[in-house]
Design a protein around this motif. Structure first.
Motif, short mmCIF file in Angstrom:
data_model
loop_
_atom_site.label_atom_id
_atom_site.label_comp_id
_atom_site.label_asym_id
_atom_site.label_seq_id
_atom_site.Cartn_x
_atom_site.Cartn_y
_atom_site.Cartn_z
N LYS A 1 0.91 -1.19 0.09
CA LYS A 1 -0.18 0.03 0.04
C LYS A 1 1.09 1.10 -0.20
O LYS A 1 1.84 1.21 0.78
N GLU B 1 -2.20 10.10 -4.01
CA GLU B 1 -2.76 8.83 -4.47
C GLU B 1 -2.68 7.85 -3.45
O GLU B 1 -1.36 7.39 -3.35
N ILE B 2 -3.54 7.26 -2.85
CA ILE B 2 -3.29 6.02 -1.99
C ILE B 2 -3.59 4.67 -2.91
O ILE B 2 -4.84 4.69 -3.36
N VAL B 3 -2.80 4.07 -3.29
CA VAL B 3 -2.93 2.85 -4.14
C VAL B 3 -2.49 1.68 -3.44
O VAL B 3 -1.73 1.52 -2.47
N GLU B 4 -2.88 0.44 -4.08
CA GLU B 4 -2.38 -0.58 -3.49
C GLU B 4 -2.17 -1.73 -4.83
O GLU B 4 -2.81 -1.76 -5.82
N THR B 5 -1.37 -2.56 -4.83
CA THR B 5 -1.04 -3.62 -5.87
C THR B 5 -0.44 -4.87 -4.91
O THR B 5 0.19 -4.98 -4.07
N ARG C 1 -3.91 -3.09 -12.66
CA ARG C 1 -3.18 -4.08 -11.63
C ARG C 1 -3.11 -3.50 -10.30
O ARG C 1 -2.70 -3.81 -9.27
N LYS D 1 -4.85 -0.61 -7.63
CA LYS D 1 -6.25 -0.20 -7.30
C LYS D 1 -5.87 1.09 -6.68
O LYS D 1 -5.06 1.26 -5.64
N GLU E 1 -7.95 5.78 -2.78
CA GLU E 1 -8.22 7.08 -2.46
C GLU E 1 -7.41 8.34 -2.85
O GLU E 1 -6.17 7.95 -3.54
#
Lengths: 251, 309
Positions: free
Chosen positions: A151, A161-165, B171, B173, B176
């Motif tokens: 994260k 931008e808070i992102v996750e992969t 891939r 996400k 926020e």
């Protein structure tokens, strides 16, 4: 958990002088160092290691005294290093070489600086991700691992931008993510026992460069260089009058 | 003759690049992706794009560099494009190398200019030198700095075509988006900038600088430590290699030593003036006018003089 940190050996930029007649940079004898944001990437890896446990391998496409430079990374807390010692080429070649070094390794996370302090072209992380077929998260200033996921908080011009992969993935960090530690004397001494595997370009494959450097010179400066000293009120008056003449205050 | 594709997620930057790309002979394509693409596409014909490719597929509402690279790669293949010009924004700096790698192409980021022989220039060695580079691969992806070129209207007749294919699935996400609590700093467009560095002793002293800046109609910019380390100013005011780059009419450096990582951001200012205590500070070498002295003494004097006192 296996973390690879890509680091670049660069010239100590503060020590580069310019040849007056030709405007060429003088690079002979200039000492090397690790690129600043790569140290932030390594620091982040070490913090993950301290928290969750991890093995950290630093990889580098270096030249000349890369061994010396890489010892700094091992002293900070990396476990081992794999380096190319005769690297020449552009960012495309660098990322191809690094991809060759990384491909056989078991890797969960590849950390890089967002750009190098010398070129700041920022090409290695996305190129590396593309050639390894991995997702990439760039401009990261906060990073956390949650199970098999990363994260991250990305720092973009207009927003965070808070992102996750899913891991494995490539993450590039900005200088704000942490403050890189300075190794202690004991750590420096210990570092000399850590393994450094050295490789030549030919062992990695054949690479063709993607850019040709036509010229690389200090820009010609055409500044007036009118520098005033002393005599407060008078100097201020003269300064403002010159600027008014230039029309800098005109709407 | 080559086919050129211009793309930037920021339309204003795309227009700058379109304006500059008129020196390359060939058909100029533009890709307009994401929200309101169809509506936005109309303006692209004002800046010389003859073939405009549009997709407002919902997946493209979020800029995912990999998905965008994939979309552009398909456009490039279909239309036999060799030259791709994009913006060196943060998003563009991720997109351009990713796309270049996919195309086995050359890539140059942070480009500030080029000529008709397709030689591109950018600063290197931390801003010490300017390097001129020639791409040697069949395909090239070049990312230009925002404000590298002026926007020039050049109305052409253009075809606007919808892209038919589905974008790939991201891939990464996005959980926020937090809008930055930035000031209203607009360093890139400012006509005048007052830049502050470590010569400022404490945050409260910025009041004085603000008064001067307001009076001459200048934005306040700063070196990296003042914002990133001390937090005295918002980070959108950082000028330099990894910050904002600007070409103001006037740059006034106050207590800025002039390290290259900072000055590369305002090197193209028309007039540069500096006040610093240290007579050997590198800022004086790139200044038109300078005062070796205490800014705390000189700023009030200058302000008084400007106010006509």
């Amino acid at each position: 958990m296996d973390i690879v940190v890509c680091v670049k050996q660069i010239y100590d930029l503060d020590q580069i002088r310019i040849k007056k007649e030709t405007r060429e940079p003088i690079l002979e004898g200039v000492p090397f160092k690790l690129s600043d944001m790569d140290r932030n990437a390594l620091e982040e890896a070490i913090r993950i290691k301290e928290k969750n446990g991890a093995r950290i391998v630093v990889v580098s496409a270096g030249f000349l005294k890369v061994r010396e430079t890489i010892k700094g990374a091992l002293a900070m807390g990396a476990d081992e290093a794999v380096v190319v010692t005769d690297f020449a080429g552009d960012s495309s070649v660098a990322s191809d070489v690094l991809a060759t070094l990384i491909r056989p390794m078991a890797t969960n996370l590849i950390l890089c600086g967002e750009g190098s302090s010398d070129n700041y072209s920022g090409q290695v992380p996305p190129r590396l991700a593309e050639s390894l077929g991995l997702p990439c998260i760039t401009f990261v200033r906060e990073l956390s691992l949650e199970g098999t996921k990363v994260k991250a908080k990305r720092d973009l011009e207009d927003c965070f931008e808070i992102v996750e992969t899913e891991m494995p993935c490539v993450v590039s960090v900005t200088s704000e993510i942490n403050e890189a530690r300075l190794p202690s004397l004991t750590q420096i001494l210990k570092a000399s026992k850590k393994p450094i595997r050295e490789m030549k370009m030919v062992e990695c494959g054949t690479f063709s460069k993607s850019l040709e450097s036509v010229e690389n010179l200090a820009p010609a400066t055409e500044r007036k260089n009118i520098i005033l000293e002393g005599g407060a009120a008078e100097t201020a008056e003269q300064f403002v009058r010159s600027l008014e003449k230039e029309g800098v205050f005109n709407v | 003759m080559s086919n050129i594709l211009v793309f930037c997620e920021r339309d204003d930057v795309a227009f700058e690049i379109l304006s500059a790309s008129s020196i390359v002979s060939g058909t100029t394509f533009a890709a307009v992706l994401g929200k309101n693409a169809e509506e936005r596409a109309q303006t692209y014909s004002l800046y010389g794009a003859t073939k405009i490719l549009v997709s407002d597929h919902p997946t493209l509402n979020n800029f995912d560099a990999e998905v965008y690279a994939d979309t552009l790669a398909r456009i490039i293949e279909k239309n036999d494009i060799d030259i791709i010009f994009c913006g060196s924004t943060r998003r563009g700096r991720e997109l351009a190398p990713r796309l270049a790698q996919r195309l086995s192409g050359s890539c140059i980021t942070d480009v500030s200019g080029f000529n008709e022989s397709l030689i591109f220039w950018r600063y290197t060695l931390g801003g010490t030198t300017q390097e001129k580079l020639k791409p040697t691969r069949e395909k090239m992806v070049i990312a230009f700095l925002p404000k590298a070129f002026d926007k020039i209207e050049r109305k052409v007749l253009s075809d606007i075509t919808q892209i038919s294919f589905e974008p790939s699935v991201p891939r990464t996400k996005i959980i926020e988006r937090q809008k930055k609590s930035l000031g209203q700093a607009n360093i890139e467009d400012a006509e005048r900038i007052v830049g502050v560095g470590r010569g400022i002793v404490k945050k409260e002293d910025l009041v004085l600088i603000e008064e001067l800046a307001r009076f001459i109609g200048a934005e306040i910019g700063c070196t990296r430590p003042l914002a990133a380390d001390f937090g005295w100013l918002t980070e959108d005011r950082i000028i330099g290699l990894s910050g904002k780059k600007s070409k103001p009419k006037f740059y006034l450096a106050l207590g800025v030593s002039g390290q290259i990582q900072h000055t590369v951001g305002i090197r193209d200012a028309k007039v540069i003036a500096a006040i610093d205590k240290n007579k050997d500070a590198p800022i004086f070498r790139m200044a038109d006018y300078g005062i070796v002295g205490d800014l705390y003494e000189y700023v009030p004097l200058i302000l008084k003089r400007l106010k006509g006192g």
